[in-house]
Design an enzyme around this catalytic site. Structure first.
Site, PDB file in Angstrom:
ATOM      1  N   ASP A   9      65.548  59.572  43.091  1.00 52.13           N
ATOM      2  CA  ASP A   9      64.247  59.007  42.208  1.00 52.13           C
ATOM      3  C   ASP A   9      64.308  57.549  42.401  1.00 52.13           C
ATOM      4  O   ASP A   9      65.238  56.793  42.408  1.00 52.13           O
ATOM      5  CB  ASP A   9      64.504  59.449  40.865  1.00 52.13           C
ATOM      6  N   ILE A  10      63.115  57.046  43.007  1.00 49.21           N
ATOM      7  CA  ILE A  10      62.894  55.872  43.404  1.00 49.21           C
ATOM      8  C   ILE A  10      63.183  54.782  42.282  1.00 49.21           C
ATOM      9  O   ILE A  10      63.777  53.765  42.466  1.00 49.21           O
ATOM     10  CB  ILE A  10      61.654  55.502  44.046  1.00 49.21           C
ATOM     11  N   ASN A  23      48.255  51.443  44.874  1.00 53.70           N
ATOM     12  CA  ASN A  23      46.676  51.908  45.500  1.00 53.70           C
ATOM     13  C   ASN A  23      46.112  50.367  45.222  1.00 53.70           C
ATOM     14  O   ASN A  23      46.685  49.222  44.855  1.00 53.70           O
ATOM     15  CB  ASN A  23      45.936  52.756  44.343  1.00 53.70           C
ATOM     16  N   GLY A  31      52.242  59.705  40.534  1.00 54.87           N
ATOM     17  CA  GLY A  31      53.097  59.754  41.618  1.00 54.87           C
ATOM     18  C   GLY A  31      54.305  58.678  41.355  1.00 54.87           C
ATOM     19  O   GLY A  31      54.754  58.366  40.227  1.00 54.87           O
ATOM     20  N   VAL A  32      54.655  58.192  42.547  1.00 53.99           N
ATOM     21  CA  VAL A  32      55.588  57.086  42.421  1.00 53.99           C
ATOM     22  C   VAL A  32      55.201  55.726  41.504  1.00 53.99           C
ATOM     23  O   VAL A  32      55.829  55.370  40.912  1.00 53.99           O
ATOM     24  CB  VAL A  32      56.007  56.558  43.920  1.00 53.99           C
ATOM     25  N   ASP A  33      53.788  55.486  41.866  1.00 51.81           N
ATOM     26  CA  ASP A  33      53.268  54.531  40.978  1.00 51.81           C
ATOM     27  C   ASP A  33      53.499  54.592  39.364  1.00 51.81           C
ATOM     28  O   ASP A  33      54.044  53.652  38.841  1.00 51.81           O
ATOM     29  CB  ASP A  33      51.685  54.336  41.449  1.00 51.81           C
ATOM     30  N   SER A 117      52.500  57.446  50.929  1.00 45.64           N
ATOM     31  CA  SER A 117      51.283  58.059  51.329  1.00 45.64           C
ATOM     32  C   SER A 117      51.362  59.818  51.659  1.00 45.64           C
ATOM     33  O   SER A 117      50.413  60.331  51.697  1.00 45.64           O
ATOM     34  CB  SER A 117      50.645  57.821  52.987  1.00 45.64           C
ATOM     35  N   THR A 118      52.626  60.268  51.360  1.00 45.17           N
ATOM     36  CA  THR A 118      52.718  61.550  51.632  1.00 45.17           C
ATOM     37  C   THR A 118      52.258  62.564  50.330  1.00 45.17           C
ATOM     38  O   THR A 118      52.743  63.793  50.359  1.00 45.17           O
ATOM     39  CB  THR A 118      54.322  61.910  52.097  1.00 45.17           C
ATOM     40  N   TYR A 121      47.871  60.897  48.678  1.00 46.06           N
ATOM     41  CA  TYR A 121      47.020  60.242  49.930  1.00 46.06           C
ATOM     42  C   TYR A 121      47.137  61.281  51.013  1.00 46.06           C
ATOM     43  O   TYR A 121      46.681  61.068  52.151  1.00 46.06           O
ATOM     44  CB  TYR A 121      47.701  59.067  50.243  1.00 46.06           C
TER      45      TYR A 121
HETATM   46  P1  ADP Z   1      50.852  58.326  47.855  1.00 43.54           P
HETATM   47  O1  ADP Z   1      49.639  58.058  46.847  1.00 43.54           O
HETATM   48  O2  ADP Z   1      51.201  57.000  48.568  1.00 43.54           O
HETATM   49  O3  ADP Z   1      50.388  59.650  48.633  1.00 43.54           O
HETATM   50  P2  ADP Z   1      52.552  59.526  45.720  1.00 43.54           P
HETATM   51  O4  ADP Z   1      53.271  58.779  44.688  1.00 43.54           O
HETATM   52  O5  ADP Z   1      51.410  60.394  45.351  1.00 43.54           O
HETATM   53  O6  ADP Z   1      52.033  58.331  46.789  1.00 43.54           O
HETATM   54  O7  ADP Z   1      53.884  60.396  46.594  1.00 43.54           O
HETATM   55  C1  ADP Z   1      54.537  59.706  47.620  1.00 43.54           C
HETATM   56  C2  ADP Z   1      55.972  60.544  47.738  1.00 43.54           C
HETATM   57  O8  ADP Z   1      56.698  60.053  46.787  1.00 43.54           O
HETATM   58  C3  ADP Z   1      55.542  62.010  47.660  1.00 43.54           C
HETATM   59  O9  ADP Z   1      56.290  62.648  48.638  1.00 43.54           O
HETATM   60  C4  ADP Z   1      56.188  62.340  46.307  1.00 43.54           C
HETATM   61  O10 ADP Z   1      56.827  63.730  46.287  1.00 43.54           O
HETATM   62  C5  ADP Z   1      57.341  61.284  46.199  1.00 43.54           C
HETATM   63  N1  ADP Z   1      57.836  60.985  44.975  1.00 43.54           N
HETATM   64  C6  ADP Z   1      57.011  61.067  43.689  1.00 43.54           C
HETATM   65  N2  ADP Z   1      57.652  60.673  42.723  1.00 43.54           N
HETATM   66  C7  ADP Z   1      58.916  60.138  43.173  1.00 43.54           C
HETATM   67  C8  ADP Z   1      59.901  59.641  42.623  1.00 43.54           C
HETATM   68  N3  ADP Z   1      60.013  59.260  41.404  1.00 43.54           N
HETATM   69  N4  ADP Z   1      60.880  58.860  43.419  1.00 43.54           N
HETATM   70  C9  ADP Z   1      60.936  59.129  44.742  1.00 43.54           C
HETATM   71  N5  ADP Z   1      59.859  59.896  45.390  1.00 43.54           N
HETATM   72  C10 ADP Z   1      58.674  60.246  44.521  1.00 43.54           C
END
Ligand code: ADP
Length: 166
Positions: A9-10, A23, A31-33, A117-118, A121
């Site tokens: 997890d990031i 964004n 998601g990550v954000d 972006s995966t 996006y």
């Molecule tokens: P974007 O909007 O740039 O596509 P996302 O946040 O939707 O970004 O997802 C980017 C990637 O990060 C996806 O492959 C998702 O599975 C992964 N992801 C989501 N949450 C976490 C997290 N807490 N730690 C690491 N990777 C994550």
């Protein structure tokens, strides 16, 4: 500079800087954000982002990490994927390059990236992993000793491992 790929997890990464898949409004999101905003402390992170005046696609800007283990969050804005012929590869490569440049300005020695972006996006994961690894391998940063590519699942980790040569 060493490049490694890990499952995780990031928000848990114990590095100087983690990268946020933000964004362009830097307004927080899913998601990550969303995970980064929650873990850092949503109010403080929101206020810090609001002072940055947004961020262009392919660019990167830093805030403190607040309650995160990481000292800094580098917010980068990935491209929304259409068909790969609208500058998406260049924009995605730029996210990795600019994030490393910002990390260098902060004199960070370690940085962790999610797969920008995966998610929402829609960038094809195989192509995105290729661009991430290739772009990072071409860089020769000064202060940065470690780049960690963090995948949320086994498939993403295997993509990084393939790109890094097994
Ligand atoms: P974007 O909007 O740039 O596509 P996302 O946040 O939707 O970004 O997802 C980017 C990637 O990060 C996806 O492959 C998702 O599975 C992964 N992801 C989501 N949450 C976490 C997290 N807490 N730690 C690491 N990777 C994550």
């Amino acid at each position: 500079m060493r490049i490694e790929a890990n499952l995780g997890d990031i928000t848990d990464q114990d590095v100087d800087a983690i990268v946020n898949a933000a964004n362009s409004a830097l307004a927080g999101g899913g998601g990550v954000d969303g995970a980064i905003h929650r873990a850092a402390g949503a109010d403080q992170m929101h206020a810090a982002c609001a002072k940055l005046g947004g961020c262009a696609i392919g660019d990167a800007k830093a805030t403190p990490g607040f309650r995160l283990p990481a000292k800094w969050v580098i917010h980068t804005v990935g491209p929304r994927y259409r068909d790969g012929r609208h500058g998406e590869p260049e924009a995605l490569a730029s996210c990795y390059r600019r994030s490393v440049e910002v990390a260098e300005e902060l004199e960070a020695t370690s940085i962790a990236f999610p797969a920008i972006s995966t998610g929402i996006y829609g960038y094809p994961r195989e192509e995105a992993a290729h661009i991430a690894v290739k772009t990072l391998m071409d860089l020769q940063p000064k202060t940065l000793l470690l780049v960690r590519l963090v995948s949320f699942d086994d498939y993403g980790l295997s993509l990084y491992q393939n790109e890094m040569g097994g």
